[in-house]
Design a protein around this motif. Sequence first.
Motif, PDB file in Angstrom:
ATOM      1  N   ASN A   6      62.947  51.607 -42.830  1.00  0.00           N
ATOM      2  CA  ASN A   6      63.815  51.002 -41.817  1.00  0.00           C
ATOM      3  C   ASN A   6      64.381  52.075 -40.888  1.00  0.00           C
ATOM      4  N   ALA A   7      64.763  53.222 -41.461  1.00  0.00           N
ATOM      5  CA  ALA A   7      65.260  54.329 -40.639  1.00  0.00           C
ATOM      6  C   ALA A   7      64.149  54.841 -39.723  1.00  0.00           C
ATOM      7  N   THR A  53      60.518  62.236 -32.699  1.00  0.00           N
ATOM      8  CA  THR A  53      61.326  62.065 -33.912  1.00  0.00           C
ATOM      9  C   THR A  53      60.977  63.173 -34.900  1.00  0.00           C
ATOM     10  N   GLY A  88      62.809  42.842 -35.850  1.00  0.00           N
ATOM     11  CA  GLY A  88      62.713  44.264 -36.166  1.00  0.00           C
ATOM     12  C   GLY A  88      61.785  45.073 -35.293  1.00  0.00           C
ATOM     13  N   ARG A  97      61.578  53.144 -38.583  1.00  0.00           N
ATOM     14  CA  ARG A  97      61.354  52.155 -37.515  1.00  0.00           C
ATOM     15  C   ARG A  97      62.375  52.338 -36.387  1.00  0.00           C
ATOM     16  N   ARG A  98      63.645  52.490 -36.760  1.00  0.00           N
ATOM     17  CA  ARG A  98      64.688  52.654 -35.735  1.00  0.00           C
ATOM     18  C   ARG A  98      64.444  53.919 -34.906  1.00  0.00           C
ATOM     19  N   CYS A  99      64.131  55.015 -35.596  1.00  0.00           N
ATOM     20  CA  CYS A  99      63.893  56.279 -34.891  1.00  0.00           C
ATOM     21  C   CYS A  99      62.661  56.198 -33.989  1.00  0.00           C
ATOM     22  N   GLU A 119      69.065  59.573 -40.128  1.00  0.00           N
ATOM     23  CA  GLU A 119      69.073  58.124 -39.897  1.00  0.00           C
ATOM     24  C   GLU A 119      69.093  57.353 -41.207  1.00  0.00           C
ATOM     25  N   ARG A 152      63.263  54.073 -30.960  1.00  0.00           N
ATOM     26  CA  ARG A 152      64.237  54.701 -30.048  1.00  0.00           C
ATOM     27  C   ARG A 152      63.644  55.924 -29.348  1.00  0.00           C
TER      28      ARG A 152
END
Length: 200
Positions: free
Chosen positions: A18-19, A32, A104, A21-23, A40, A26
């Motif tokens: 999940n971290a 990243t 997501g 995916r967010r990174c 994250e 973004r």
Amino acid sequence: MPKVTQQYLDARREQILNAARRCFLRDGFHATSMQDLFAESGLSSGAVYRYFAGKDEMVLAIAEENMRDVLATMHAVAIREPGRSVGAAMADALEIIRAKSAGGGFGGLAVLVWAEALRNPSLARRLDDLLAQMRADLAEVVREHQNAGGLPQDVTADAVATTLICILPGYILQLAVIGASAVEAVPDAVRALWPSSAAG
């Protein structure tokens, strides 16, 4: 030392993904860093490396998870729901993709994964394997409808399945770049284009 449960291990792995995916959504894959991922996720480097050797393994895991529900839908239609229309199978897959993207960033991540596959041969091979499985499941549905007279037989089931799967990237790209409203009517259109053999 207390024994670590599988549930705990699975939760930690999902926390890391999940971290990631967010990174990735973004900042992109290459911008990243592993330090970004540690921060994250809120986990130490050792905790993250226990599950993934690096970003490439995370990208592969995300790609596989992204396709799991779509593959399951195709498989369910091919194996457990005989008689279901090709259009219904495709529409179900598209609706799963839309729901996952809303929750997501499925669409955006899919586009990033495809771009990464251009430079990462192992990721490209894994995507090819996943698409081959989806193609085989959808070909079974196509073959059933060809035998029932609902689809033409002058082209192979594999070719029809490959053509239908070509719809997915265009749908996902529009979903990611333009938004859900741009593709809202596509599942219904697919159902109408390929109705059940009984309706044909």
